[in-house]
Design a protein around this motif. Structure first.
Motif, mmCIF file in Angstrom:
data_model
loop_
_atom_site.group_PDB
_atom_site.id
_atom_site.type_symbol
_atom_site.label_atom_id
_atom_site.label_comp_id
_atom_site.label_asym_id
_atom_site.label_seq_id
_atom_site.Cartn_x
_atom_site.Cartn_y
_atom_site.Cartn_z
ATOM 1 N N TYR A 100 14.505 -18.907 -48.150
ATOM 2 C CA TYR A 100 13.108 -18.712 -48.514
ATOM 3 C C TYR A 100 13.013 -18.491 -50.024
ATOM 4 O O TYR A 100 13.936 -17.926 -50.622
ATOM 5 N N PRO A 101 11.898 -18.871 -50.654
ATOM 6 C CA PRO A 101 11.772 -18.775 -52.118
ATOM 7 C C PRO A 101 11.307 -17.411 -52.609
ATOM 8 O O PRO A 101 10.535 -17.315 -53.564
ATOM 9 N N PHE A 102 11.775 -16.344 -51.963
ATOM 10 C CA PHE A 102 11.294 -15.006 -52.288
ATOM 11 C C PHE A 102 12.392 -14.195 -52.967
ATOM 12 O O PHE A 102 13.472 -13.994 -52.404
ATOM 13 N N ALA A 103 12.120 -13.709 -54.166
ATOM 14 C CA ALA A 103 13.096 -12.920 -54.912
ATOM 15 C C ALA A 103 12.996 -11.448 -54.522
ATOM 16 O O ALA A 103 11.953 -10.976 -54.050
ATOM 17 N N GLN A 104 14.084 -10.723 -54.722
ATOM 18 C CA GLN A 104 14.118 -9.298 -54.416
ATOM 19 C C GLN A 104 14.683 -8.524 -55.603
ATOM 20 O O GLN A 104 15.474 -9.052 -56.379
ATOM 21 N N ALA A 105 14.269 -7.273 -55.712
ATOM 22 C CA ALA A 105 14.741 -6.390 -56.777
ATOM 23 C C ALA A 105 14.366 -4.959 -56.398
ATOM 24 O O ALA A 105 13.590 -4.745 -55.462
ATOM 25 N N PRO A 106 14.898 -3.957 -57.106
ATOM 26 C CA PRO A 106 14.496 -2.568 -56.839
ATOM 27 C C PRO A 106 12.985 -2.422 -56.953
ATOM 28 O O PRO A 106 12.384 -2.829 -57.950
ATOM 29 N N GLY A 107 12.366 -1.860 -55.928
ATOM 30 C CA GLY A 107 10.912 -1.833 -55.848
ATOM 31 C C GLY A 107 10.260 -0.742 -56.677
ATOM 32 O O GLY A 107 10.734 0.398 -56.713
ATOM 33 N N MET A 108 9.167 -1.106 -57.342
ATOM 34 C CA MET A 108 8.352 -0.130 -58.046
ATOM 35 C C MET A 108 7.615 0.738 -57.018
ATOM 36 O O MET A 108 7.210 0.259 -55.970
ATOM 37 N N GLY A 109 7.413 1.986 -57.323
ATOM 38 C CA GLY A 109 6.806 2.912 -56.378
ATOM 39 C C GLY A 109 7.887 3.641 -55.613
ATOM 40 O O GLY A 109 7.948 4.880 -55.615
ATOM 41 N N LEU A 110 8.766 2.883 -54.977
ATOM 42 C CA LEU A 110 9.888 3.491 -54.267
ATOM 43 C C LEU A 110 10.870 4.127 -55.248
ATOM 44 O O LEU A 110 11.481 5.150 -54.945
ATOM 45 N N ASN A 111 11.031 3.521 -56.434
ATOM 46 C CA ASN A 111 11.918 4.139 -57.415
ATOM 47 C C ASN A 111 11.309 5.440 -57.949
ATOM 48 O O ASN A 111 12.017 6.405 -58.240
ATOM 49 N N ALA A 112 9.975 5.480 -58.067
ATOM 50 C CA ALA A 112 9.310 6.707 -58.500
ATOM 51 C C ALA A 112 9.430 7.791 -57.426
ATOM 52 O O ALA A 112 9.647 8.974 -57.734
ATOM 53 N N PHE A 113 9.277 7.415 -56.139
ATOM 54 C CA PHE A 113 9.458 8.364 -55.043
ATOM 55 C C PHE A 113 10.883 8.904 -55.058
ATOM 56 O O PHE A 113 11.112 10.111 -54.876
ATOM 57 N N PHE A 114 11.844 8.027 -55.286
ATOM 58 C CA PHE A 114 13.254 8.387 -55.373
ATOM 59 C C PHE A 114 13.463 9.444 -56.461
ATOM 60 O O PHE A 114 14.068 10.500 -56.231
ATOM 61 N N ALA A 115 12.970 9.157 -57.670
ATOM 62 C CA ALA A 115 13.252 10.007 -58.824
ATOM 63 C C ALA A 115 12.438 11.294 -58.835
ATOM 64 O O ALA A 115 12.996 12.401 -58.941
ATOM 65 N N PHE A 116 11.118 11.157 -58.734
ATOM 66 C CA PHE A 116 10.251 12.305 -58.976
ATOM 67 C C PHE A 116 10.009 13.179 -57.745
ATOM 68 O O PHE A 116 9.764 14.377 -57.884
ATOM 69 N N THR A 117 10.059 12.573 -56.545
ATOM 70 C CA THR A 117 9.812 13.361 -55.339
ATOM 71 C C THR A 117 11.100 13.854 -54.709
ATOM 72 O O THR A 117 11.330 15.053 -54.566
#
Length: 477
Positions: A100-117
């Motif tokens: 499928y032509p869909f790229a993946q990478a570390p997601g925005m929002g989830l990285n903020a939840f990871f770090a700040f929460t």
């Protein structure tokens, strides 16, 4: 193929040829069969990469707030390497295995939840947070293998599938206008019009009009040319559109050259700490709060993104189902697990893949191209900084506009269909979350059907999902 794609001369399938005479890449990815060409797929992959290349620097910037290693002064550089590796692996498996032509990478929002929460607020170590990401990824794979994620997609009514695509379009447009400072935060009104005299705004508007004209003239690679032209204007004009330590600055050149030697992120990779996450008093909180939040948010975010992208690319069949869905969703889960192993927050499907799809990408070769470019970024990451956010913003705005087309098929005269579709569309940009848009759409659709005596018009699985999502909002909030 979608109806729009069939009517677009620029996307008309090339004449069929003898399979034996086609190249290995063509046969494996089904390029000709998908109505595409090798150059178009590569160009689409480059377009997707440029649209999401900001993550190479933004993800390290977010995670570095929480990932602090005493005695190690190159954590930020290691995070760049980890981000590139996670994006490369995620995109490559999606392209090669799922095709499928869909790229993946570390997601925005989830990285903020990871770090700040999880780390800074709840007090978990970053190694324990990585363990939570890994477990959530394993759950993705498990549910994908047994067909649960595919069943959920099939349970979504066509109205919500159309609304998800349009909602992603609205989210993309909002993201693009935010990146270009066309809209800004405001204490009184939440959002407001930015300074129309500022360099990012006029550069983005220039790129928007140029790209729109090129698309109207059916110029091949219009979106890519728009990004490159805007970048050239930014560099030549010395416009203050690049992020500096004290605000926006003009292009600073390549003080250290355009090539930087890559390194293995030895202090980040394979550092997951399951013991701290699941020990005694943390067991309930760790498993049911941290892991569940990573799981639920990314589950509906990625599922909504993949469904919307598949609809726009013309992959959904007449019943609205996605071919090879089990494989696609499994690769999404595998990417999350791999990202955790490498030392980053959840890796997921990127909505910016829509830029490549709109550029004509229809096969896994598009995602493979993007993945290879992320690998190259480990060597040429200084070069990526030459593309400002204001140059890629027009692509997001234009693609967002094009993705709104599907809502014309929503039965707007039926409030039972109209309200869930409306909530799905507007909640994504308003809450800055695809998952929230999907969730509100499902809950409202189920409640209206249930309370209006039309229970049989929706799948039992949709009601179960609505109940679980409602419980999640009440409990986790």
């Amino acid at each position: 193929m979608t109806t729009d794609a069939k009517q677009d001369p620029a996307k008309t399938p090339p004449p069929p040829s003898d399979p034996a005479k086609r190249g290995v890449l063509d046969r494996y990815f089904g390029i000709t069969k998908a109505g595409s060409t090798l150059p178009r797929e590569i160009r689409a992959g480059l377009t997707t990469f440029l649209a999401m290349s900001y993550i190479v620097f933004v993800n390290p910037d977010v995670l570095s707030n929480a990932i602090v290693i005493p005695g190690v002064d190159n954590v930020f550089t290691q995070l760049i390497m980890t981000t590139c590796l996670a994006a490369a692996v995620g995109s490559l498996v999606m392209g090669i295995v799922a095709r499928y032509p869909f790229a993946q990478a570390p997601g925005m929002g989830l990285n903020a939840f990871f770090a700040f929460t999880v780390v800074l607020s709840m007090g978990y170590t970053w190694e324990a947070a990585l363990a939570a990401v890994f477990i959530s990824g394993a759950l993705f794979v498990l549910l994908s293998v047994i067909g649960a994620r595919r069943a959920i997609v099939q349970a979504l009514p066509l109205t919500l599938k159309l609304a998800i695509t349009a909602g992603i379009g609205a989210f993309l447009a909002f993201l693009g206008m935010k990146n270009a400072s066309i809209i800004v935060a405001d204490e009184a009104t939440f959002v407001a019009l930015g300074d129309m005299r500022s360099a990012p705004v006029w550069l983005a508007l220039f790129g928007l009009m140029l790209t729109a004209v090129l698309m109207k003239l059916r110029v091949t690679g219009a979106i890519l040319w728009g990004i490159l032209a805007s970048t050239a204007v930014a560099i030549v004009s010395r416009a203050a559109v690049y992020t500096g330590p004290d605000g926006l600055v003009p292009f600073q050149g390549f003080a250290d050259g355009i090539v930087g030697l890559p390194m293995w992120p030895s202090d980040l990779a394979f550092q997951m700490d399951f013991h701290h996450l699941l020990r005694g008093e943390n067991l309930v909180v760790g498993m049911l709060t941290v892991v569940l939040t990573f799981f639920v948010v990314d589950f509906f975010d990625a599922t909504g993104t993949l469904t919307g992208l598949a609809q726009r690319a013309g992959y959904l069949d007449s019943d609205g189902n996605m071919p090879r869905a089990k494989t696609v969703f499994s690769m999404d889960g595998l990417a999350a697990m791999t990202g955790a192993l490498l030392g980053t927050s959840t890796t997921t499907a990127y909505v910016e893949s829509a830029a490549g799809v709109e550029e004509g990408g229809r096969t896994g070769l598009t995602a493979v191209t993007t993945g290879v470019l992320f690998l190259a970024s480990m060597f040429f990451w200084p070069l990526i900084g030459a593309v400002p956010g204001a140059a890629t913003a027009p692509a997001l705005i234009l693609v967002g506009a094009l993705m709104m087309a599907g809502v014309k098929n929503v039965a707007w005269g039926d409030i039972g269909e109209a309200l869930p579709a409306f909530l799905t569309v507007v909640a994504m940009p308003f809450t800055f979350s695809i998952a929230n848009g999907v969730s509100l759409g499902i809950i409202s659709y189920a409640v209206i059907k249930l309370c209006s005596g039309r229970v049989k018009e929706a799948s039992w699985l949709l009601y179960l999902l609505a109940a679980l999502l409602l419980a999640r909002y009440i409990w986790l909030s």
